[in-house]
Design an enzyme around this catalytic site. Sequence first.
Site, PDB file in Angstrom:
ATOM      1  N   ALA A  28       0.805  -1.225   0.000  1.00  0.00           N
ATOM      2  CA  ALA A  28       0.000   0.000   0.000  1.00  0.00           C
ATOM      3  C   ALA A  28       0.835   1.270   0.000  1.00  0.00           C
ATOM      4  O   ALA A  28       0.420   2.301  -0.532  1.00  0.00           O
ATOM      5  CB  ALA A  28      -0.932  -0.002   1.211  1.00  0.00           C
ATOM      6  N   ARG A  40      -4.474   0.574   6.972  1.00  0.00           N
ATOM      7  CA  ARG A  40      -4.141   0.582   8.393  1.00  0.00           C
ATOM      8  C   ARG A  40      -3.742   1.950   8.949  1.00  0.00           C
ATOM      9  O   ARG A  40      -3.410   2.064  10.118  1.00  0.00           O
ATOM     10  CB  ARG A  40      -2.999  -0.423   8.666  1.00  0.00           C
ATOM     11  CG  ARG A  40      -3.465  -1.846   8.536  1.00  0.00           C
ATOM     12  CD  ARG A  40      -2.301  -2.845   8.586  1.00  0.00           C
ATOM     13  NE  ARG A  40      -2.813  -4.188   8.468  1.00  0.00           N
ATOM     14  CZ  ARG A  40      -3.203  -4.737   7.324  1.00  0.00           C
ATOM     15  NH1 ARG A  40      -3.107  -4.048   6.202  1.00  0.00           N
ATOM     16  NH2 ARG A  40      -3.684  -5.966   7.283  1.00  0.00           N
ATOM     17  N   HIS A 125      -3.935  -9.889  -4.535  1.00  0.00           N
ATOM     18  CA  HIS A 125      -5.229  -9.586  -3.907  1.00  0.00           C
ATOM     19  C   HIS A 125      -6.270  -9.129  -4.918  1.00  0.00           C
ATOM     20  O   HIS A 125      -7.274  -8.526  -4.548  1.00  0.00           O
ATOM     21  CB  HIS A 125      -5.040  -8.534  -2.808  1.00  0.00           C
ATOM     22  CG  HIS A 125      -4.190  -9.009  -1.679  1.00  0.00           C
ATOM     23  ND1 HIS A 125      -3.541  -8.160  -0.797  1.00  0.00           N
ATOM     24  CD2 HIS A 125      -3.866 -10.266  -1.268  1.00  0.00           C
ATOM     25  CE1 HIS A 125      -2.861  -8.872   0.088  1.00  0.00           C
ATOM     26  NE2 HIS A 125      -3.039 -10.148  -0.191  1.00  0.00           N
ATOM     27  N   CYS A 136     -19.235 -17.589 -13.673  1.00  0.00           N
ATOM     28  CA  CYS A 136     -18.567 -17.906 -14.937  1.00  0.00           C
ATOM     29  C   CYS A 136     -17.237 -17.185 -15.117  1.00  0.00           C
ATOM     30  O   CYS A 136     -16.498 -17.485 -16.058  1.00  0.00           O
ATOM     31  CB  CYS A 136     -19.488 -17.589 -16.115  1.00  0.00           C
ATOM     32  SG  CYS A 136     -19.717 -15.813 -16.450  1.00  0.00           S
ATOM     33  N   CYS A 158     -24.653 -10.853 -13.672  1.00  0.00           N
ATOM     34  CA  CYS A 158     -23.780 -11.091 -14.819  1.00  0.00           C
ATOM     35  C   CYS A 158     -24.591 -11.092 -16.111  1.00  0.00           C
ATOM     36  O   CYS A 158     -25.627 -11.758 -16.210  1.00  0.00           O
ATOM     37  CB  CYS A 158     -23.058 -12.428 -14.635  1.00  0.00           C
ATOM     38  SG  CYS A 158     -22.055 -12.935 -16.059  1.00  0.00           S
ATOM     39  N   SER A 199       5.479  -2.087   1.703  1.00  0.00           N
ATOM     40  CA  SER A 199       4.693  -3.119   2.374  1.00  0.00           C
ATOM     41  C   SER A 199       5.109  -3.232   3.837  1.00  0.00           C
ATOM     42  O   SER A 199       6.301  -3.226   4.155  1.00  0.00           O
ATOM     43  CB  SER A 199       4.878  -4.480   1.693  1.00  0.00           C
ATOM     44  OG  SER A 199       4.180  -5.489   2.407  1.00  0.00           O
ATOM     45  N   SER A 200       4.122  -3.352   4.712  1.00  0.00           N
ATOM     46  CA  SER A 200       4.402  -3.550   6.135  1.00  0.00           C
ATOM     47  C   SER A 200       4.835  -4.981   6.422  1.00  0.00           C
ATOM     48  O   SER A 200       5.330  -5.282   7.505  1.00  0.00           O
ATOM     49  CB  SER A 200       3.155  -3.222   6.959  1.00  0.00           C
ATOM     50  OG  SER A 200       2.064  -4.054   6.570  1.00  0.00           O
ATOM     51  N   ASN A 224      10.705   1.222   2.767  1.00  0.00           N
ATOM     52  CA  ASN A 224       9.433   1.467   3.439  1.00  0.00           C
ATOM     53  C   ASN A 224       9.622   2.588   4.453  1.00  0.00           C
ATOM     54  O   ASN A 224      10.684   2.706   5.066  1.00  0.00           O
ATOM     55  CB  ASN A 224       8.949   0.199   4.158  1.00  0.00           C
ATOM     56  CG  ASN A 224       7.465   0.234   4.469  1.00  0.00           C
ATOM     57  OD1 ASN A 224       6.650   0.484   3.598  1.00  0.00           O
ATOM     58  ND2 ASN A 224       7.113  -0.004   5.720  1.00  0.00           N
TER      59      ASN A 224
END
Length: 251
Positions: A28, A40, A125, A136, A158, A199-200, A224
């Site tokens: 994130a 977070r 994700h 489908c 859909c 990234s944590s 980070n």
Amino acid sequence: MTESLDASIATLQDMIQDARIVAGFTGAGISTESGIPDFRSPDSPWMRHKPISFDLFLQSADARREAWRRKFAMDDLYRGARPSLGHLGFASLVAAGRMPAVITQNIDGLHQESGLDPDQVIELHGNGTYAKCLACGGRHELDWVRRCFDADREPPDCRMCGGILKAATISFGQAMPEGPMRRAQKLTASCDLFMVAGSSLVVYPAAAFPAFAKENGARLVIVNREPTPLDGAADLVIHAEIGSVLSVFVS
């Protein structure tokens, strides 16, 4: 830019130059620099629009209506987001042949907007920029889904099979996508430099990839703003804004 940061960036450049295969891994933090809130972070709008669990989404039409309402509310908050210098830095490394693909925990599609082809982005994700049918697998664009939803506050079914539509993200309680997980595993196993940005490293199973790379003999770099649980195992840790570090690779 401090002298110590200059030295760390020079070390990173040398490590990338020396590497045979660099695996990129983003979280994130690379997108907060594009204006997209971290789940977070304090007062995060995600706390006001919490994602609904997969089981509840399947079980309840009311939950599906609320999930789509929250989805569109969040989309409106960062509709103008554009790739950051961090995204552009990774795109340049891929374009230069230093990095086969970027493994990402993010769902915002900004790596693709930075110039990467979809097959150069391994989305652990999922992706929140379109919808998929849970029956489908058919893809549906969000503009159409939203027009239908705004008309009567009901998410459409859909158009191909009548199944339930859901944003193409991995919700809490939903199985991780097998294809991207296999690709991430393969890239991690083959690389000799694993580069984390933003990234944590606390969300599993995604956070297991850098640890696996290190155990497999690769060098590990973590960029980070805040410390991570793997800082002690890394060969290079840079606590700084991602864009200020990766801008040197932007071409």
